[in-house]
Design a protein around this motif. Structure first.
Motif, PDB file in Angstrom:
ATOM      1  N   ILE A  16     -11.675  -1.245   2.956  1.00  0.00           N
ATOM      2  CA  ILE A  16     -10.595  -0.361   3.403  1.00  0.00           C
ATOM      3  C   ILE A  16     -10.970   0.324   4.710  1.00  0.00           C
ATOM      4  O   ILE A  16     -10.154   0.410   5.629  1.00  0.00           O
ATOM      5  N   ARG A  70       0.308   3.110   0.549  1.00  0.00           N
ATOM      6  CA  ARG A  70       1.105   3.649  -0.562  1.00  0.00           C
ATOM      7  C   ARG A  70       0.281   4.697  -1.283  1.00  0.00           C
ATOM      8  O   ARG A  70      -0.813   4.395  -1.757  1.00  0.00           O
ATOM      9  N   ASN A  80       4.783   6.364   1.519  1.00  0.00           N
ATOM     10  CA  ASN A  80       4.829   4.923   1.771  1.00  0.00           C
ATOM     11  C   ASN A  80       4.955   4.703   3.265  1.00  0.00           C
ATOM     12  O   ASN A  80       5.850   5.266   3.888  1.00  0.00           O
ATOM     13  N   ILE A  98     -14.995  -2.222  -1.975  1.00  0.00           N
ATOM     14  CA  ILE A  98     -13.583  -1.873  -1.717  1.00  0.00           C
ATOM     15  C   ILE A  98     -13.507  -0.821  -0.603  1.00  0.00           C
ATOM     16  O   ILE A  98     -12.706  -0.935   0.325  1.00  0.00           O
ATOM     17  N   GLU A 101      -2.665  -4.686  -0.093  1.00  0.00           N
ATOM     18  CA  GLU A 101      -2.662  -5.063  -1.506  1.00  0.00           C
ATOM     19  C   GLU A 101      -3.808  -4.411  -2.276  1.00  0.00           C
ATOM     20  O   GLU A 101      -3.874  -4.513  -3.497  1.00  0.00           O
ATOM     21  N   THR A 102      -4.709  -3.774  -1.543  1.00  0.00           N
ATOM     22  CA  THR A 102      -5.947  -3.321  -2.172  1.00  0.00           C
ATOM     23  C   THR A 102      -5.830  -1.898  -2.694  1.00  0.00           C
ATOM     24  O   THR A 102      -5.491  -0.987  -1.939  1.00  0.00           O
ATOM     25  N   GLU A 103      -6.121  -1.718  -3.965  1.00  0.00           N
ATOM     26  CA  GLU A 103      -6.137  -0.362  -4.497  1.00  0.00           C
ATOM     27  C   GLU A 103      -7.472   0.292  -4.143  1.00  0.00           C
ATOM     28  O   GLU A 103      -8.543  -0.309  -4.284  1.00  0.00           O
ATOM     29  N   LEU A 104      -7.355   1.527  -3.661  1.00  0.00           N
ATOM     30  CA  LEU A 104      -8.555   2.273  -3.271  1.00  0.00           C
ATOM     31  C   LEU A 104      -9.218   2.839  -4.530  1.00  0.00           C
ATOM     32  O   LEU A 104      -8.712   3.775  -5.145  1.00  0.00           O
ATOM     33  N   GLU A 147       0.626   7.220  -4.449  1.00  0.00           N
ATOM     34  CA  GLU A 147       1.501   7.452  -5.607  1.00  0.00           C
ATOM     35  C   GLU A 147       0.997   8.647  -6.389  1.00  0.00           C
ATOM     36  O   GLU A 147      -0.086   8.590  -6.967  1.00  0.00           O
ATOM     37  N   LYS A 199      -2.658   7.131  -7.330  1.00  0.00           N
ATOM     38  CA  LYS A 199      -3.176   5.867  -6.802  1.00  0.00           C
ATOM     39  C   LYS A 199      -2.922   5.771  -5.308  1.00  0.00           C
ATOM     40  O   LYS A 199      -1.926   6.292  -4.809  1.00  0.00           O
ATOM     41  N   PHE A 212      -2.906   2.647  -2.344  1.00  0.00           N
ATOM     42  CA  PHE A 212      -3.053   1.243  -1.981  1.00  0.00           C
ATOM     43  C   PHE A 212      -3.036   1.120  -0.461  1.00  0.00           C
ATOM     44  O   PHE A 212      -2.211   1.735   0.210  1.00  0.00           O
TER      45      PHE A 212
END
Ligand code: ADP
Ligand code: MG
Length: 240
Positions: A75, A3, A23, A71, A62-65, A5, A57, A59
């Motif tokens: 990823i 994702r 997405n 992290i 579930e993990t936001e970069l 954004e 943002k 993702f």
């Protein structure tokens, strides 16, 4: 699975990505095309943090970069990338190219790393070349090695950045065939390519970028047969 954004990125004063929203569902195959300099590479390089972005943002699952070593490592373990230039180590054999990172970086036992490497070399139909050096292989073979190297990490997502554009024409199909096989196995895939035959065959969705923006996206049939924007019509006229 992926994702983006409202991602914005600048190189100095140059606004390279403008409100990119993307997405991608698990198992989906997305092809990105567009003129040179439109921001395609930058977009996918943001997804595994090869490039930083300043706004928006991203993702992965579930993990936001975010900029955090753990992290980013997490990823990168999920997102494999294949480049236009294969980036193999010239002084290492094909097999060692696949074994080095798992053993040195990930502390995998050597025997296990070799087994995995041979398994994936076999999958891209090149296990008979395992002891050769990259410069003893054709471009198409080297790119298949690069794909196998990625697969050794068992990624959930594969990013391809013009994987066939540095190849002689007769080698393009052997690389595309491997990618089609991967696609059929259900891996999530984003591929920057101008191979429109591949896009028609494999993509669930084709995205057209120009000037750092996503201009148009659609399932392949509509994308190619009924492009809406003049920019996409012009682009398709040029490449088809
Ligand atoms: P594409 O992959 O669609 O050809 P890129 O994402 O590579 O486009 O590049 C988009 C734009 O950003 C281009 O105008 C390019 O010149 C510029 N660019 C790419 N990388 C850098 C960089 N490291 N520094 C400054 N400008 C860059
Ligand atoms: Mg590019």
């Amino acid at each position: 699975m992926i994702r983006m954004e409202n991602v914005n990125k600048w190189y100095g004063d140059f606004h390279v990505l403008k409100d990119v929203n993307l997405n991608v569902k698990k198992g989906e195959k997305v092809v990105i095309c567009g003129p040179s300099g439109s921001g395609k590479s930058t977009t996918i390089r943001c997804l595994n943090h090869l490039e930083k972005f300043q706004q928006g943002k991203i993702f992965i699952g579930e993990t936001e970069l975010i900029e955090d070593v753990k992290i980013v490592r997490h990823i990168r373990s999920k997102v494999g990338m294949v480049f236009q230039h294969f980036n193999l180590f010239p002084h290492l054999s094909v097999l060692e190219n696949l074994v080095i990172a798992p053993t040195w970086v990930h502390k995998k036992p050597r025997k296990e790393a070799i087994e995995t490497a041979m398994y994936y070399l076999d999958r891209v139909k090149i296990s008979d070349q395992a002891n050769k050096y990259p410069n003893q292989l054709s471009g198409g073979q080297q790119q298949r090695v690069a794909v196998a190297r990625c697969l050794c990490f068992n990624p959930e997502i594969m990013l391809f950045d013009e994987p066939t554009s540095a190849l002689d024409p007769e080698m393009v199909s052997e690389v595309l065939d491997v990618m089609v096989e991967l696609a059929d196995e259900g891996i999530t895939m984003i591929c920057v390519t101008h191979e429109m035959g591949f896009a028609k065959k494999v993509a669930d969705r084709v995205i057209f970028m120009d000037g750092g923006q996503i201009i148009e996206e659609n399932e392949p049939h509509t994308f190619f047969e009924q492009p809406e924007s003049d920019r996409l019509k012009l682009f398709l006229d040029q490449i088809l």
